[in-house]
Design an enzyme around this catalytic site. Structure first.
Site, mmCIF file in Angstrom:
data_model
loop_
_atom_site.group_PDB
_atom_site.id
_atom_site.type_symbol
_atom_site.label_atom_id
_atom_site.label_comp_id
_atom_site.label_asym_id
_atom_site.label_seq_id
_atom_site.Cartn_x
_atom_site.Cartn_y
_atom_site.Cartn_z
ATOM 1 N N HIS A 212 -10.821 7.135 6.069
ATOM 2 C CA HIS A 212 -12.531 7.117 4.770
ATOM 3 C C HIS A 212 -13.593 7.542 5.754
ATOM 4 O O HIS A 212 -13.969 7.082 7.369
ATOM 5 C CB HIS A 212 -12.252 5.655 4.598
ATOM 6 C CG HIS A 212 -13.054 5.364 3.031
ATOM 7 N ND1 HIS A 212 -13.974 5.482 3.378
ATOM 8 C CD2 HIS A 212 -12.344 4.885 2.427
ATOM 9 C CE1 HIS A 212 -14.291 4.929 2.745
ATOM 10 N NE2 HIS A 212 -13.662 4.955 1.718
ATOM 11 N N GLU B 206 -15.991 3.125 -0.889
ATOM 12 C CA GLU B 206 -16.905 4.265 -1.986
ATOM 13 C C GLU B 206 -17.454 3.936 -2.631
ATOM 14 O O GLU B 206 -17.910 4.933 -3.003
ATOM 15 C CB GLU B 206 -15.525 4.982 -2.147
ATOM 16 C CG GLU B 206 -15.537 7.058 -2.706
ATOM 17 C CD GLU B 206 -14.501 6.879 -2.323
ATOM 18 O OE1 GLU B 206 -14.202 8.117 -1.412
ATOM 19 O OE2 GLU B 206 -14.100 7.749 -3.975
ATOM 20 N N HIS C 46 -7.568 4.829 7.161
ATOM 21 C CA HIS C 46 -7.994 3.484 6.006
ATOM 22 C C HIS C 46 -6.581 3.930 5.535
ATOM 23 O O HIS C 46 -5.718 2.787 4.458
ATOM 24 C CB HIS C 46 -8.428 4.296 5.218
ATOM 25 C CG HIS C 46 -9.219 3.545 4.022
ATOM 26 N ND1 HIS C 46 -9.535 2.461 3.980
ATOM 27 C CD2 HIS C 46 -9.117 4.394 2.834
ATOM 28 C CE1 HIS C 46 -9.266 1.907 2.457
ATOM 29 N NE2 HIS C 46 -9.173 3.078 1.873
ATOM 30 N N ARG D 231 -5.476 11.374 -0.783
ATOM 31 C CA ARG D 231 -5.670 10.116 -2.161
ATOM 32 C C ARG D 231 -6.915 10.312 -2.610
ATOM 33 O O ARG D 231 -7.925 10.476 -1.761
ATOM 34 C CB ARG D 231 -5.180 8.710 -1.640
ATOM 35 C CG ARG D 231 -5.131 7.752 -2.313
ATOM 36 C CD ARG D 231 -4.638 6.350 -2.272
ATOM 37 N NE ARG D 231 -5.381 5.335 -0.952
ATOM 38 C CZ ARG D 231 -6.338 4.627 -1.440
ATOM 39 N NH1 ARG D 231 -6.874 4.364 -2.394
ATOM 40 N NH2 ARG D 231 -6.943 4.247 -0.501
ATOM 41 N N LEU E 163 -14.175 -1.075 6.551
ATOM 42 C CA LEU E 163 -15.215 -0.725 5.165
ATOM 43 C C LEU E 163 -16.388 -0.627 5.224
ATOM 44 O O LEU E 163 -16.562 -2.192 4.258
ATOM 45 C CB LEU E 163 -13.118 0.116 4.178
ATOM 46 C CG LEU E 163 -13.630 0.678 3.240
ATOM 47 C CD1 LEU E 163 -13.323 1.936 3.750
ATOM 48 C CD2 LEU E 163 -13.230 0.605 1.936
ATOM 49 N N ARG F 229 -12.145 12.025 0.860
ATOM 50 C CA ARG F 229 -12.377 12.071 1.775
ATOM 51 C C ARG F 229 -11.658 12.288 2.532
ATOM 52 O O ARG F 229 -13.060 12.683 3.477
ATOM 53 C CB ARG F 229 -11.631 10.207 1.404
ATOM 54 C CG ARG F 229 -12.039 9.510 0.827
ATOM 55 C CD ARG F 229 -11.513 8.690 0.604
ATOM 56 N NE ARG F 229 -11.669 7.061 -0.324
ATOM 57 C CZ ARG F 229 -11.060 6.107 -0.790
ATOM 58 N NH1 ARG F 229 -9.553 6.076 -0.519
ATOM 59 N NH2 ARG F 229 -11.984 5.413 -1.322
ATOM 60 N N GLN G 69 -4.797 9.158 6.240
ATOM 61 C CA GLN G 69 -6.153 9.201 4.960
ATOM 62 C C GLN G 69 -7.478 8.207 6.054
ATOM 63 O O GLN G 69 -7.191 7.267 6.604
ATOM 64 C CB GLN G 69 -6.741 8.543 4.257
ATOM 65 C CG GLN G 69 -7.989 8.908 2.601
ATOM 66 C CD GLN G 69 -7.468 8.645 1.702
ATOM 67 O OE1 GLN G 69 -7.532 7.590 1.512
ATOM 68 N NE2 GLN G 69 -7.556 9.662 1.060
ATOM 69 N N PHE H 281 -16.321 7.753 -9.324
ATOM 70 C CA PHE H 281 -15.774 7.771 -6.983
ATOM 71 C C PHE H 281 -15.659 9.017 -7.082
ATOM 72 O O PHE H 281 -15.095 10.314 -7.492
ATOM 73 C CB PHE H 281 -14.268 6.597 -7.699
ATOM 74 C CG PHE H 281 -14.164 5.462 -7.072
ATOM 75 C CD1 PHE H 281 -14.811 4.453 -7.356
ATOM 76 C CD2 PHE H 281 -13.646 5.993 -5.256
ATOM 77 C CE1 PHE H 281 -14.960 3.228 -6.337
ATOM 78 C CE2 PHE H 281 -13.422 3.928 -4.766
ATOM 79 C CZ PHE H 281 -14.198 3.269 -5.270
#
Ligand SMILES: Cc1cc2nc3c(=O)[nH]c(=O)nc-3n(C[C@H](O)[C@H](O)[C@H](O)COP(=O)(O)OP(=O)(O)OC[C@H]3O[C@@H](n4cnc5c(N)ncnc54)[C@H](O)[C@@H]3O)c2cc1C
Length: 575
Positions: A233, A246, A348, A389, A243, A277, A231, A118
């Site tokens: 994304h 990821e 996001h 994050r 979404l 991100r 955030q 990730f």
């Protein structure tokens, strides 16, 4: 008046995990979970890619220290490191506990829980259930709520936090089914109300992510922390904004511009598509600005880039990320096995929120606590994510801090009496508030005003920010606030009046929006997701600190509090 030992507002991962922990710790306690959706429709159910923990099933050399370091570096050194240490250390145990509850994780051939790569994580430590991880976990937790006899008020909308003289005493709530209003008191109240993605016009979040818990806290005089860190994304499906996890890049997909280039080599050569991100969202935005975005007809200069999965092959796509394939197919008619997906950044996640200590107790100021009030999950800011994050750390935060907060609540309520609450006062106030909405006779539809507000936030508080642009955003918000006086509702009935809820939610996201913009204007540096074109570098000397924003009708006051730095000294952040 309704009475419970504990009231938890929010039935997502954080609220449900807390309720389970309270019931396990002291089965005699009377626990209520209140949710405006059904709990299993909380946004947590939509979480796709996974949940991080150093189980060492795939990378034996991974350690909790490496997880903590990646998280702190990802946070651009704004995370509180004592909170991150707890997050990383407790992660393996909470995952095994979820497995024992029956969560159906994807498996390695030998039967152990599978783990994938990730963004921003240096090891393969993200556990997953295909690309439906939130679904798998939340269903099991909600089953457990039933098993432990937790009282569930589903489709009840909490309108107000009752907080008097520094003590949380209960909530006022509205039954969406028939418009009944009730006051409920409790020895402890917990907010697990999730994020505020709906403050923006393009978001991966569900319709219920309207920052209600944040606004109710702010209205009660509680500060909100680090609200400037929103955030984006990198891979929202264009044009809908939903979404594309990821996990798709974790499994090997490429980001491609109009020239067919894997442009991440110019922004994060060491990490490529698996950069954090904030960096990837900025890279995509800059490519689009430079004319290397793509149009629907495939020509250059358009509003999106491509996420290319074709080299991964049908079998891998269908077994590891079937839901993402299905979304692109259903929503924009793209078969990702043979065509690239159009993507661009989408709002996001909320790094900021209601400030808490590591037991989930809510802060009244930099150095004091609110009595009887707790928070966890996306609504809270403990702060493990700082300015940015990492993917798969949010579900983890919900479970680790949901559990810790539950344990702390179970202790807190022992030997505590139910508080005195003036029921008729709060009932009357709430009835007046609803009646006032029903009586409004302006000329502005709620949906129209919400769109104007969301457009203003998106335009004036995006991936890149400047003083002038944000100042204009605040002016636009002032106009929206004035227009709110002038709304009207088509539906004036009591049964299933979703317009009343939309009006209350709109007031809430407008408060949240003002908190975001004001906090962002005053952070004159670039850190993590907060990227200013007029202050392009990180400024540890002046801004290595958390923002606390206090709301009042007259305006927003800002204060700051120090960051806990216990393990890793801040360094330049490079990938
Ligand atoms: C599409 C998507 C995919 C994601 N994928 C991942 C991932 O793979 N890994 C990861 O770590 N994170 C992921 N995230 C982030 C993560 O899912 C969320 O941050 C997390 O699930 C939030 O959980 P929560 O319990 O804090 O809140 P939520 O799950 O949002 O629940 C909020 C609850 O509060 C209730 N509520 C809110 N306001 C009120 C009110 N006024 N009255 C009554 N009830 C109220 C709602 O009904 C709901 O029950 C993803 C997020 C999205 C949007």
């Amino acid at each position: 008046m309704l009475e419970h030992d504990v009231i938890i507002v929010g039935g997502g991962l954080a609220g449900s995990r807390a309720a389970v922990e309270i019931a396990r710790t002291d089965p005699s306690l009377n626990i209520a979970v209140i949710a405006k959706t059904h709990p299993i429709r909380s946004h947590s159910v939509a979480a796709q890619g996974g949940i991080a923990a150093t189980l060492n099933n795939v990378d034996p050399e991974d350690t909790w220290e490496a997880h903590a370091f990646d998280t702190v570096k990802g946070s651009d050194y704004l995370a509180d490191q004592d909170a991150v240490e707890i997050l990383a250390k407790e992660a393996p145990d909470v995952i095994i506990d979820l497995e024992h509850m029956g969560v159906l994780f994807s498996r390695l051939p030998d039967g152990r829980i599978a783990q994938r790569a990730f963004g921003g994580h240096t090891h393969r430590r993200t556990c997953y259930a295909a690309d439906k991880t939130g679904h798998a976990i939340l269903h099991e937790l909600v089953n457990n709520l039933r098993r432990y006899g937790v009282h569930i008020y589903d489709e009840w909308y909490v309108m107000r936090l009752i907080l008097e003289e520094g003590e949380a005493k209960g909530v006022v709530m509205y039954n969406i089914l028939d418009g009944t209003i009730q006051v409920a008191r409790a020895k402890a109240v917990m907010f697990a109300t999730g994020g505020y993605g709906r403050a923006f016009n393009t978001t991966s979040n569900d319709f219920a992510s309207t920052g209600d818990g944040l606004a109710m806290s702010a209205l009660a005089g509680i500060p909100l922390q680090d609200m400037e860190f929103v955030q984006f994304h990198p891979t929202g499906l264009y044009p809908v904004g939903v979404l594309i996890s990821e996990a798709v890049r974790g499994e090997g997909a490429y980001l491609i511009n109009s020239e067919g280039d894997r442009f991440m080599k110019n922004y994060a050569p060491g990490k490529m598509e698996l950069a954090p991100r904030d960096i990837t969202s900025r890279a995509i935005t800059l490519e689009i600005r430079a004319g290397r975005g793509i149009n629907r007809d495939g020509t250059a200069g358009g509003p999106f880039v491509y996420l290319d999965l074709r080299h991964m092959g049908r079998e891998k796509i269908m077994s590891r990320i079937p839901f993402c394939w299905e979304e692109a197919h259903r929503l924009v008619g793209v078969d990702a096995v043979v065509e690239p997906m159009p993507v661009r950044p989408t709002v996001h996640y909320s790094m900021g929120g209601i400030p808490t200590n590591t037991d989930g107790r809510v802060l009244a100021s930099a150095d004091s606590l609110v009595d009887g009030l707790f928070a966890a999950g996306e609504a809270a800011c403990v702060s493990v994510h700082g300015a940015n994050r990492l993917g798969s750390n949010s579900l983890l935060e919900c479970v680790v801090y949901g559990k810790r907060t539950g344990a702390a609540i179970a202790q807190f309520v022992q030997n505590r009496k139910l508080p005195n609450v003036n029921e008729s006062h709060y009932l009357q106030e709430a009835k007046n508030q609803v009646q006032e909405l029903l009586d409004k006779s302006g000329d502005c539809r709620i949906g129209q005003l919400r769109q104007e507000f969301q457009d203003a936030m998106t335009l004036h508080c995006g991936v890149f920010r400047t003083e002038d642009v944000m100042q204009e955003g605040l002016n636009q918000l002032q106009i929206c606030r004035e227009r709110y006086q002038n709304i009207y509702l088509d539906d004036r009935g009591k049964l299933w009046n979703t317009e009343v809820i939309e009006a209350l939610e709109l007031r809430n996201i407008m408060i949240v929006g003002e908190m975001i913009l004001t906090s962002a204007l005053n952070r004159r540096e670039s850190r993590g997701a907060h990227s200013r074109e007029d202050y392009t570098t990180r400024d540890d000397q002046n801004f290595l600190k958390h923002t606390l924003a206090y709301y009042s009708q007259a305006g927003i006051d800002l204060a700051y509090r120090p960051v806990a730095i216990t393990m890793f000294e801040p360094q330049e952040r490079k990938y």
